[in-house]
Design a protein around this motif. Sequence first.
Motif, PDB file in Angstrom:
ATOM      1  N   ARG A  63      45.861 -41.708  44.047  1.00 31.48           N
ATOM      2  CA  ARG A  63      45.285 -41.387  42.738  1.00 31.48           C
ATOM      3  C   ARG A  63      44.260 -40.258  42.805  1.00 31.48           C
ATOM      4  O   ARG A  63      43.438 -40.094  41.931  1.00 31.48           O
ATOM      5  CB  ARG A  63      44.688 -42.628  42.072  1.00 31.48           C
ATOM      6  CG  ARG A  63      45.718 -43.712  41.810  1.00 31.48           C
ATOM      7  CD  ARG A  63      45.116 -44.804  40.951  1.00 31.48           C
ATOM      8  NE  ARG A  63      45.877 -46.015  41.008  1.00 31.48           N
ATOM      9  CZ  ARG A  63      46.884 -46.309  40.205  1.00 31.48           C
ATOM     10  NH1 ARG A  63      47.265 -45.481  39.322  1.00 31.48           N
ATOM     11  NH2 ARG A  63      47.519 -47.448  40.300  1.00 31.48           N
ATOM     12  N   HIS A  64      44.308 -39.468  43.870  1.00 29.22           N
ATOM     13  CA  HIS A  64      43.443 -38.290  43.970  1.00 29.22           C
ATOM     14  C   HIS A  64      43.977 -37.226  43.029  1.00 29.22           C
ATOM     15  O   HIS A  64      45.160 -36.926  43.022  1.00 29.22           O
ATOM     16  CB  HIS A  64      43.409 -37.760  45.411  1.00 29.22           C
ATOM     17  CG  HIS A  64      42.535 -36.558  45.555  1.00 29.22           C
ATOM     18  ND1 HIS A  64      43.006 -35.281  45.387  1.00 29.22           N
ATOM     19  CD2 HIS A  64      41.202 -36.448  45.813  1.00 29.22           C
ATOM     20  CE1 HIS A  64      42.017 -34.424  45.547  1.00 29.22           C
ATOM     21  NE2 HIS A  64      40.915 -35.112  45.812  1.00 29.22           N
ATOM     22  N   ARG A  65      43.104 -36.654  42.217  1.00 33.33           N
ATOM     23  CA  ARG A  65      43.492 -35.642  41.246  1.00 33.33           C
ATOM     24  C   ARG A  65      42.767 -34.334  41.508  1.00 33.33           C
ATOM     25  O   ARG A  65      41.575 -34.327  41.782  1.00 33.33           O
ATOM     26  CB  ARG A  65      43.153 -36.095  39.822  1.00 33.33           C
ATOM     27  CG  ARG A  65      43.989 -37.253  39.340  1.00 33.33           C
ATOM     28  CD  ARG A  65      45.355 -36.768  39.175  1.00 33.33           C
ATOM     29  NE  ARG A  65      46.126 -37.500  38.218  1.00 33.33           N
ATOM     30  CZ  ARG A  65      47.428 -37.441  38.228  1.00 33.33           C
ATOM     31  NH1 ARG A  65      48.051 -36.728  39.119  1.00 33.33           N
ATOM     32  NH2 ARG A  65      48.119 -38.088  37.345  1.00 33.33           N
ATOM     33  N   ALA A  66      43.468 -33.234  41.380  1.00 35.52           N
ATOM     34  CA  ALA A  66      42.850 -31.913  41.486  1.00 35.52           C
ATOM     35  C   ALA A  66      41.828 -31.765  40.358  1.00 35.52           C
ATOM     36  O   ALA A  66      42.029 -32.294  39.262  1.00 35.52           O
ATOM     37  CB  ALA A  66      43.920 -30.828  41.369  1.00 35.52           C
ATOM     38  N   ILE A  67      40.741 -31.056  40.632  1.00 35.99           N
ATOM     39  CA  ILE A  67      39.694 -30.910  39.607  1.00 35.99           C
ATOM     40  C   ILE A  67      40.002 -29.814  38.596  1.00 35.99           C
ATOM     41  O   ILE A  67      39.340 -29.716  37.572  1.00 35.99           O
ATOM     42  CB  ILE A  67      38.303 -30.677  40.234  1.00 35.99           C
ATOM     43  CG1 ILE A  67      38.304 -29.421  41.099  1.00 35.99           C
ATOM     44  CG2 ILE A  67      37.861 -31.892  41.006  1.00 35.99           C
ATOM     45  CD1 ILE A  67      36.931 -29.009  41.562  1.00 35.99           C
ATOM     46  N   LYS A  68      41.015 -28.988  38.881  1.00 38.67           N
ATOM     47  CA  LYS A  68      41.424 -28.002  37.886  1.00 38.67           C
ATOM     48  C   LYS A  68      42.940 -27.887  37.879  1.00 38.67           C
ATOM     49  O   LYS A  68      43.613 -28.232  38.845  1.00 38.67           O
ATOM     50  CB  LYS A  68      40.766 -26.640  38.126  1.00 38.67           C
ATOM     51  CG  LYS A  68      41.229 -25.905  39.360  1.00 38.67           C
ATOM     52  CD  LYS A  68      40.535 -24.545  39.489  1.00 38.67           C
ATOM     53  CE  LYS A  68      40.982 -23.872  40.772  1.00 38.67           C
ATOM     54  NZ  LYS A  68      40.389 -22.545  40.924  1.00 38.67           N
ATOM     55  N   GLY A  69      43.438 -27.429  36.759  1.00 43.57           N
ATOM     56  CA  GLY A  69      44.867 -27.217  36.611  1.00 43.57           C
ATOM     57  C   GLY A  69      45.116 -25.821  36.096  1.00 43.57           C
ATOM     58  O   GLY A  69      44.243 -25.216  35.452  1.00 43.57           O
ATOM     59  N   GLY A  70      46.286 -25.300  36.379  1.00 39.94           N
ATOM     60  CA  GLY A  70      46.612 -23.949  35.966  1.00 39.94           C
ATOM     61  C   GLY A  70      47.895 -23.886  35.171  1.00 39.94           C
ATOM     62  O   GLY A  70      48.738 -24.775  35.239  1.00 39.94           O
ATOM     63  N   LEU A  71      48.010 -22.811  34.422  1.00 40.89           N
ATOM     64  CA  LEU A  71      49.216 -22.531  33.676  1.00 40.89           C
ATOM     65  C   LEU A  71      49.947 -21.407  34.417  1.00 40.89           C
ATOM     66  O   LEU A  71      49.395 -20.329  34.630  1.00 40.89           O
ATOM     67  CB  LEU A  71      48.857 -22.112  32.248  1.00 40.89           C
ATOM     68  CG  LEU A  71      49.979 -22.158  31.232  1.00 40.89           C
ATOM     69  CD1 LEU A  71      51.037 -21.125  31.392  1.00 40.89           C
ATOM     70  CD2 LEU A  71      50.546 -23.548  31.093  1.00 40.89           C
ATOM     71  N   PHE A  72      51.165 -21.693  34.827  1.00 38.69           N
ATOM     72  CA  PHE A  72      51.986 -20.755  35.600  1.00 38.69           C
ATOM     73  C   PHE A  72      53.233 -20.456  34.781  1.00 38.69           C
ATOM     74  O   PHE A  72      54.010 -21.360  34.480  1.00 38.69           O
ATOM     75  CB  PHE A  72      52.362 -21.368  36.947  1.00 38.69           C
ATOM     76  CG  PHE A  72      51.161 -21.716  37.782  1.00 38.69           C
ATOM     77  CD1 PHE A  72      50.690 -20.825  38.734  1.00 38.69           C
ATOM     78  CD2 PHE A  72      50.486 -22.917  37.599  1.00 38.69           C
ATOM     79  CE1 PHE A  72      49.577 -21.131  39.501  1.00 38.69           C
ATOM     80  CE2 PHE A  72      49.366 -23.227  38.357  1.00 38.69           C
ATOM     81  CZ  PHE A  72      48.912 -22.333  39.303  1.00 38.69           C
TER      82      PHE A  72
END
Length: 192
Positions: free
Chosen positions: A107-116
């Motif tokens: 359940r570790h989640r990245a702290i940011k997400g990107g639009l590709f």
Amino acid sequence: MEWELRQLASAEHALTVRDVPGKGKGVVAQRRFSRGEVILAESPLFTLRADELQDATAVIRTALSTCTPAEREAYYSLCNVHSNLPHDSGIFQTNVLPCGTNDPNTRHRAIKGGLFLIGSRFNSSCVPNVNNSWDEKAGRLIFRAIRDVDAEEELCIAYGNVLATRDERHKELKTKFSFICQCESCSLTGDS
């Protein structure tokens, strides 16, 4: 899709974005890829941190204002399954990919997400042939073949936990993305 074509040209015409029956747009290999080979290395159009999601529409519109008209057109051509959100935010929530480690088992989640703009076109499969990982140093999402891939084969990543039961996977994908997976694993009959 002028922007997508320009990006694909830089990938030596190894990929194409086109209609995939029953799935909308998808990414298809134009040549054979070997297991472990990099298929695509893409920088995000923009990123958002988890704490920016509350006011995502304003942040997204600001980010899009710095993009070219072709990039904005490509952004607005992406799928939006979140009709309860403002359109700009719905597109982002539907297509965001992690810029960091995401591990459904811990359940570790990245702290940011990107639009590709290309990476967001990879459809889902519970038996994916591509995996993506964030290269922090390069600031790119790397898409790599996890098995040999033939030319004309659709390139798919897993949107959810492939170790979950079929019913759990279907529930997660229906809730988050409004579809029921019909991949080779989900199409098997009998117990999950």
